[in-house]
Design a protein around this motif. Structure first.
Motif, PDB file in Angstrom:
ATOM      1  N   VAL A  56       1.234  -1.649  -0.096  1.00 61.73           N
ATOM      2  CA  VAL A  56      -0.334  -0.168  -0.080  1.00 61.73           C
ATOM      3  C   VAL A  56       0.834   1.377  -0.180  1.00 61.73           C
ATOM      4  O   VAL A  56       0.740   2.474  -0.978  1.00 61.73           O
ATOM      5  CB  VAL A  56      -1.074  -0.360   1.433  1.00 61.73           C
ATOM      6  CG1 VAL A  56      -2.201   1.780   1.540  1.00 61.73           C
ATOM      7  CG2 VAL A  56      -2.059  -1.679   1.053  1.00 61.73           C
ATOM      8  N   LEU A  57       2.049   1.051   0.759  1.00 60.92           N
ATOM      9  CA  LEU A  57       3.075   2.412   0.813  1.00 60.92           C
ATOM     10  C   LEU A  57       3.988   2.712  -0.548  1.00 60.92           C
ATOM     11  O   LEU A  57       3.689   3.426  -0.377  1.00 60.92           O
ATOM     12  CB  LEU A  57       3.536   1.810   2.207  1.00 60.92           C
ATOM     13  CG  LEU A  57       3.061   2.225   3.214  1.00 60.92           C
ATOM     14  CD1 LEU A  57       4.497   2.595   4.518  1.00 60.92           C
ATOM     15  CD2 LEU A  57       1.809   3.774   3.298  1.00 60.92           C
ATOM     16  N   ARG A  58       4.268   1.264  -0.990  1.00 58.00           N
ATOM     17  CA  ARG A  58       4.710   1.488  -1.666  1.00 58.00           C
ATOM     18  C   ARG A  58       4.367   1.934  -3.193  1.00 58.00           C
ATOM     19  O   ARG A  58       4.390   2.896  -4.623  1.00 58.00           O
ATOM     20  CB  ARG A  58       5.356   0.021  -2.149  1.00 58.00           C
ATOM     21  CG  ARG A  58       6.337   0.096  -3.681  1.00 58.00           C
ATOM     22  CD  ARG A  58       6.838  -1.002  -4.164  1.00 58.00           C
ATOM     23  NE  ARG A  58       5.329  -2.597  -4.567  1.00 58.00           N
ATOM     24  CZ  ARG A  58       5.421  -3.287  -3.169  1.00 58.00           C
ATOM     25  NH1 ARG A  58       5.954  -3.610  -1.643  1.00 58.00           N
ATOM     26  NH2 ARG A  58       4.359  -4.401  -3.331  1.00 58.00           N
ATOM     27  N   GLU A  59       2.846   1.398  -3.521  1.00 56.39           N
ATOM     28  CA  GLU A  59       1.842   1.975  -4.618  1.00 56.39           C
ATOM     29  C   GLU A  59       1.450   3.662  -4.328  1.00 56.39           C
ATOM     30  O   GLU A  59       1.719   4.380  -5.654  1.00 56.39           O
ATOM     31  CB  GLU A  59       0.388   1.596  -4.192  1.00 56.39           C
ATOM     32  CG  GLU A  59       0.208   0.003  -5.222  1.00 56.39           C
ATOM     33  CD  GLU A  59      -0.784  -0.796  -5.057  1.00 56.39           C
ATOM     34  OE1 GLU A  59      -1.839   0.257  -4.054  1.00 56.39           O
ATOM     35  OE2 GLU A  59      -0.937  -1.737  -5.075  1.00 56.39           O
ATOM     36  N   GLU A  60       1.303   4.249  -2.912  1.00 54.51           N
ATOM     37  CA  GLU A  60       1.859   5.723  -2.673  1.00 54.51           C
ATOM     38  C   GLU A  60       2.935   6.637  -3.454  1.00 54.51           C
ATOM     39  O   GLU A  60       3.106   7.160  -3.484  1.00 54.51           O
ATOM     40  CB  GLU A  60       1.423   5.852  -1.745  1.00 54.51           C
ATOM     41  CG  GLU A  60      -0.103   5.912  -1.126  1.00 54.51           C
ATOM     42  CD  GLU A  60      -0.640   6.539   0.125  1.00 54.51           C
ATOM     43  OE1 GLU A  60      -0.300   7.128   0.478  1.00 54.51           O
ATOM     44  OE2 GLU A  60      -1.591   5.597   1.092  1.00 54.51           O
ATOM     45  N   ALA A  61       3.936   5.817  -2.763  1.00 56.46           N
ATOM     46  CA  ALA A  61       5.738   6.220  -3.308  1.00 56.46           C
ATOM     47  C   ALA A  61       5.228   6.878  -4.645  1.00 56.46           C
ATOM     48  O   ALA A  61       6.246   7.122  -4.778  1.00 56.46           O
ATOM     49  CB  ALA A  61       6.084   5.649  -2.033  1.00 56.46           C
ATOM     50  N   ALA A  62       4.541   5.813  -5.155  1.00 58.62           N
ATOM     51  CA  ALA A  62       5.527   5.842  -6.728  1.00 58.62           C
ATOM     52  C   ALA A  62       4.308   7.068  -7.470  1.00 58.62           C
ATOM     53  O   ALA A  62       4.759   7.306  -8.405  1.00 58.62           O
ATOM     54  CB  ALA A  62       4.576   3.915  -7.598  1.00 58.62           C
ATOM     55  N   VAL A  63       2.861   7.309  -6.991  1.00 64.45           N
ATOM     56  CA  VAL A  63       2.668   8.457  -7.210  1.00 64.45           C
ATOM     57  C   VAL A  63       3.245   9.201  -6.513  1.00 64.45           C
ATOM     58  O   VAL A  63       3.340  10.227  -7.612  1.00 64.45           O
ATOM     59  CB  VAL A  63       1.234   8.477  -6.873  1.00 64.45           C
ATOM     60  CG1 VAL A  63       0.495   8.957  -6.740  1.00 64.45           C
ATOM     61  CG2 VAL A  63       0.292   7.773  -7.419  1.00 64.45           C
ATOM     62  N   ALA A  64       3.952   9.421  -5.269  1.00 64.33           N
ATOM     63  CA  ALA A  64       4.538  10.548  -4.895  1.00 64.33           C
ATOM     64  C   ALA A  64       5.224  10.646  -6.354  1.00 64.33           C
ATOM     65  O   ALA A  64       5.928  11.824  -6.362  1.00 64.33           O
ATOM     66  CB  ALA A  64       4.560  10.791  -3.800  1.00 64.33           C
ATOM     67  N   ALA A  65       6.326  10.078  -6.847  1.00 66.18           N
ATOM     68  CA  ALA A  65       7.405   9.774  -7.294  1.00 66.18           C
ATOM     69  C   ALA A  65       7.468  10.678  -9.054  1.00 66.18           C
ATOM     70  O   ALA A  65       8.185  11.392  -9.032  1.00 66.18           O
ATOM     71  CB  ALA A  65       8.270   8.920  -7.684  1.00 66.18           C
ATOM     72  N   ALA A  66       5.988  10.259  -9.178  1.00 71.69           N
ATOM     73  CA  ALA A  66       5.692  10.558 -10.638  1.00 71.69           C
ATOM     74  C   ALA A  66       5.184  12.177 -11.031  1.00 71.69           C
ATOM     75  O   ALA A  66       5.690  12.888 -11.537  1.00 71.69           O
ATOM     76  CB  ALA A  66       4.367   9.816 -10.754  1.00 71.69           C
ATOM     77  N   LYS A  67       4.620  12.772  -9.654  1.00 71.76           N
ATOM     78  CA  LYS A  67       4.678  13.981  -9.473  1.00 71.76           C
ATOM     79  C   LYS A  67       6.223  14.170  -8.998  1.00 71.76           C
ATOM     80  O   LYS A  67       6.290  15.607  -9.631  1.00 71.76           O
ATOM     81  CB  LYS A  67       3.668  13.838  -8.266  1.00 71.76           C
ATOM     82  CG  LYS A  67       1.882  13.491  -8.078  1.00 71.76           C
ATOM     83  CD  LYS A  67       1.230  14.579  -6.583  1.00 71.76           C
ATOM     84  CE  LYS A  67       0.153  13.582  -7.147  1.00 71.76           C
ATOM     85  NZ  LYS A  67      -0.186  13.720  -5.711  1.00 71.76           N
ATOM     86  N   CYS A  68       7.145  14.040  -8.380  1.00 73.38           N
ATOM     87  CA  CYS A  68       7.818  14.894  -8.156  1.00 73.38           C
ATOM     88  C   CYS A  68       9.264  14.884  -9.378  1.00 73.38           C
ATOM     89  O   CYS A  68       9.479  15.751  -9.446  1.00 73.38           O
ATOM     90  CB  CYS A  68       8.828  14.479  -7.232  1.00 73.38           C
ATOM     91  SG  CYS A  68       8.738  14.524  -5.393  1.00 73.38           S
ATOM     92  N   GLU A  69       8.510  13.760 -10.165  1.00 70.91           N
ATOM     93  CA  GLU A  69       9.649  13.763 -11.680  1.00 70.91           C
ATOM     94  C   GLU A  69       9.354  14.820 -13.000  1.00 70.91           C
ATOM     95  O   GLU A  69       9.726  14.879 -13.532  1.00 70.91           O
ATOM     96  CB  GLU A  69       9.977  12.135 -12.037  1.00 70.91           C
ATOM     97  CG  GLU A  69      10.377  11.137 -10.983  1.00 70.91           C
ATOM     98  CD  GLU A  69      10.565   9.954 -12.151  1.00 70.91           C
ATOM     99  OE1 GLU A  69       9.813   9.562 -12.563  1.00 70.91           O
ATOM    100  OE2 GLU A  69      11.796   8.755 -12.285  1.00 70.91           O
ATOM    101  N   THR A  70       7.987  14.897 -12.327  1.00 74.23           N
ATOM    102  CA  THR A  70       7.265  16.088 -13.776  1.00 74.23           C
ATOM    103  C   THR A  70       7.540  17.562 -12.808  1.00 74.23           C
ATOM    104  O   THR A  70       8.050  18.535 -14.081  1.00 74.23           O
ATOM    105  CB  THR A  70       5.440  16.136 -13.095  1.00 74.23           C
ATOM    106  OG1 THR A  70       4.899  14.647 -13.860  1.00 74.23           O
ATOM    107  CG2 THR A  70       4.867  16.854 -14.318  1.00 74.23           C
TER     108      THR A  70
END
Length: 216
Positions: free
Chosen positions: A68-82
């Motif tokens: 669950v945390l990993r899925e949220e982290a992946a979303v956060a990573a995509a936002k930061c990369e943008t």
């Protein structure tokens, strides 16, 4: 590797990360300042550190075992990369004690934020961090640690009863800084932080924030 699942804790942690006090956020910023190159972050949680990496970091490999945390982290990573395309962030499944192939070194730094309290094997985790670093690479830590006196007694009591089961394996009474030095890291800088007043019976109040270096 069996999946790591802490459904209740994951929801609580996710909420807590969205409402972090300013002092905690400032600690994260201090933890990451001055980093550059390639970084391994272990126990990335929901990705709370991601927005605070400096532009000099070109890649972050973020390991998180909880689905669950990993899925949220992946979303956060995509936002930061943008927002900051100069820094690539990859979120991968794995544990500190047995890092996945995706997390192969060498790295310029290993970042541990509120994770060494919950790993199953602290020496094995620190040995993995040591091996993942290039010679002279840094271990950055921001961790709950043991204290003495009456609050140390509270820590030992909660660790022996409900705390680890309720909070994803977290142990409040660990000599994490001593373990880091015993694992072959040289101290660079360190300071003690408190997340609550000294009179408050909060077992996770004592925090260690610092940098240690792989010597060889």
């Amino acid at each position: 590797m069996p999946p790591v699942e802490h459904p209740l804790f994951s929801r609580v942690w996710s909420w807590a990360m969205r409402h972090e006090p300013g002092d905690v956020v400032r600690g994260r910023i201090e933890l990451l300042e001055g980093l550059s190159g390639r970084v391994l972050e272990v126990g990335a949680g929901t990705g709370s550190n991601f927005p605070h990496y400096p532009a000099t970091v070109r890649e972050v490999v973020a390991v998180e075992p909880d689905r669950v945390l990993r899925e949220e982290a992946a979303v956060a990573a995509a936002k930061c990369e943008t927002a900051h395309p100069e820094t690539r962030i990859r979120v991968v499944d794995g544990t500190f004690e047995a890092l996945p192939d995706d997390a192969a070194g060498p790295f310029d730094a290993v970042v541990c934020a509120l994770v060494l309290c919950s790993v199953a094997d602290v020496p094995a985790s620190l040995a993995a961090a040591h091996d993942a670093l290039r010679p002279g690479g840094e271990l950055r830590y921001y961790e709950h640690v043991a204290t003495d006196g009456w609050l140390g007694g509270v820590q030992r009591a909660v660790d022996a009863t409900f705390w680890p089961r309720a909070f994803g394996g977290c142990h409040t009474h660990r000599d994490t800084v001593g373990a880091i030095h015993g694992a072959g890291f040289e101290p660079v800088r360190h300071r003690d932080v408190r997340m609550a007043p000294r009179w408050a019976p909060v077992p996770i109040a004592p925090i260690a924030l610092g940098v240690a270096r792989r010597a060889d």
